[in-house]
Design an enzyme around this catalytic site. Structure first.
Site, PDB file in Angstrom:
ATOM      1  N   GLY A  62       0.811  -1.222   0.000  1.00 11.66           N
ATOM      2  CA  GLY A  62       0.000   0.000   0.000  1.00 11.66           C
ATOM      3  C   GLY A  62       0.843   1.270   0.000  1.00 11.66           C
ATOM      4  CG  HIS A  79       5.160   4.842  -4.928  1.00 12.17           C
ATOM      5  ND1 HIS A  79       5.719   4.099  -5.954  1.00 12.17           N
ATOM      6  CD2 HIS A  79       5.619   4.271  -3.775  1.00 12.17           C
ATOM      7  CE1 HIS A  79       6.483   3.154  -5.461  1.00 12.17           C
ATOM      8  NE2 HIS A  79       6.436   3.215  -4.130  1.00 12.17           N
ATOM      9  CG  HIS A  93       3.158   0.611  -5.382  1.00 15.75           C
ATOM     10  ND1 HIS A  93       3.266   1.688  -4.539  1.00 15.75           N
ATOM     11  CD2 HIS A  93       3.780  -0.422  -4.757  1.00 15.75           C
ATOM     12  CE1 HIS A  93       3.905   1.327  -3.433  1.00 15.75           C
ATOM     13  NE2 HIS A  93       4.234   0.052  -3.542  1.00 15.75           N
TER      14      HIS A  93
HETATM   15  P1  AMP Z   1       6.006  -2.419  -1.588  1.00 12.14           P
HETATM   16  O1  AMP Z   1       4.623  -1.861  -1.439  1.00 12.14           O
HETATM   17  O2  AMP Z   1       7.091  -1.466  -1.248  1.00 12.14           O
HETATM   18  O3  AMP Z   1       6.138  -3.779  -0.922  1.00 12.14           O
HETATM   19  O4  AMP Z   1       6.193  -2.690  -3.135  1.00 12.14           O
HETATM   20  C1  AMP Z   1       5.276  -3.473  -3.845  1.00 12.14           C
HETATM   21  C2  AMP Z   1       5.855  -3.794  -5.200  1.00 12.14           C
HETATM   22  O5  AMP Z   1       6.100  -2.593  -5.912  1.00 12.14           O
HETATM   23  C3  AMP Z   1       7.193  -4.530  -5.116  1.00 12.14           C
HETATM   24  O6  AMP Z   1       7.250  -5.510  -6.136  1.00 12.14           O
HETATM   25  C4  AMP Z   1       8.181  -3.433  -5.342  1.00 12.14           C
HETATM   26  O7  AMP Z   1       9.415  -3.883  -5.878  1.00 12.14           O
HETATM   27  C5  AMP Z   1       7.443  -2.579  -6.351  1.00 12.14           C
HETATM   28  N1  AMP Z   1       7.980  -1.221  -6.349  1.00 12.14           N
HETATM   29  C6  AMP Z   1       8.185  -0.423  -5.284  1.00 12.14           C
HETATM   30  N2  AMP Z   1       8.753   0.741  -5.669  1.00 12.14           N
HETATM   31  C7  AMP Z   1       8.919   0.669  -7.009  1.00 12.14           C
HETATM   32  C8  AMP Z   1       9.461   1.546  -7.994  1.00 12.14           C
HETATM   33  N3  AMP Z   1       9.968   2.739  -7.669  1.00 12.14           N
HETATM   34  N4  AMP Z   1       9.459   1.141  -9.274  1.00 12.14           N
HETATM   35  C9  AMP Z   1       8.966  -0.064  -9.636  1.00 12.14           C
HETATM   36  N5  AMP Z   1       8.448  -0.942  -8.742  1.00 12.14           N
HETATM   37  C10 AMP Z   1       8.426  -0.585  -7.449  1.00 12.14           C
END
Ligand code: AMP
Length: 282
Positions: free
Chosen positions: A33, A36, A39
């Protein structure tokens, strides 16, 4: 299309079986969650490649260490849901649905989890591997999307679906960055204004270091100089700054195979990670 918010595994399974009955291909995008544009780039890619998209939001307690930011982690479900109007399902279970009393199983991925962030975040990747295994077997998607921002996590997930014969294709999506190069992250909102400015040094140093390695400068010198620049910028502590094999994540002394630079460092209380390709390809 209307976003449907689902809270239980039973309801998720019913929904997925409805999609499957008519032969639709399903894309899963697991998140914690505070969504941004990074995601949303995963969602965009899933939309290109699948018929139905399921985004999950679950702040997974098992992947946070004792002194980490589990309780402070941003939770903004209504805002997140508003950003997901072009997907079919938001699966947002509560903790008891995922970890009912008596829950005891852990997924451990072995060596990959011991590199890079592994020693600095004991138990983290086991928590990640456990939740991702559960989400994949709950939803049985055709494809699941993960960011290269969390490169070690991506490699670990590729390994676990192979090892556990989970029939899903894991898709890695390149890192979405702010205008100054900082990798987008839900944790960036912890940064003060001054820290936020300093944070852009991280991708700059990565990029310069990758270029220097490609120019033939010895790795140990590049890494030493990069560390020095990070210290000067105010990163403290620096957990690691390493050149590593893109698949095994083991440190390399020369760029003889596909490899990346990996960095993890604190600015104040915020831990930032990033990585940069040096040699791409299989
Ligand atoms: P998180 O909510 O931080 O657990 O991220 C969820 C998914 O989004 C994971 O697969 C992350 O690697 C991906 N993600 C987070 N930040 C980025 C970004 N800046 N660019 C691409 N994917 C991202």
């Amino acid at each position: 299309m209307m976003l449907e918010i689902i809270r239980t595994i039973d309801d998720l399974r019913k929904k997925v079986s409805d999609f499957r009955k008519v032969g639709e291909r399903i894309g899963l995008i697991p998140t914690m969650g505070a969504l941004h544009a990074g995601h949303l780039s995963l969602v965009a890619q899933a939309k290109k490649e699948t018929d139905r998209q399921i985004v999950t939001i679950f702040v997974n307690p098992k992947q946070f260490g004792k002194n980490e930011d589990f309780s402070a982690y941003p939770r903004h479900e209504a805002e997140d849901a508003a950003k997901l109007q072009n997907v079919d399902v938001l699966f947002a279970p509560n903790a008891e649905e995922i970890y009912p009393p008596g829950f005891a199983t852990k997924v451990e991925v072995g060596e990959l989890a011991n590199e890079l962030c592994g020693p600095h975040r004991p138990g983290h990747f086991s928590g990640v591997a456990t939740i991702v295994t559960k989400l994949l077997t709950q939803s049985l998607p055709d494809r699941a999307y993960f960011g290269e921002k969390d490169y070690q996590q991506l490699q670990i997930i590729k390994r676990l679906v192979k090892d556990l014969d989970i029939p899903v294709e894991i898709v890695g999506v390149s890192t979405m960055r702010e205008h100054d190069g900082l990798a987008m992250s839900s944790r960036n909102r912890y940064l003060s204004q001054v820290e936020r400015k300093t944070a852009s040094r991280l991708p700059e140093i990565l990029k310069q270091s990758a270029a220097a390695i490609k120019d033939g400068k010895p790795i140990d010198i590049v890494l030493r100089e990069g560390l020095e620049k990070m210290k000067q910028a105010g990163f403290d502590p620096i957990d690691y700054f390493t050149l590593a094999d893109s698949e095994t994540l083991k440190p390399l002394n020369s760029p003889t195979r596909p490899c990346r630079l990996f960095i993890a460092a604190y600015l104040g209380r915020t831990r930032l990670i990033d990585n940069w390709p040096v040699i791409t390809g299989k």
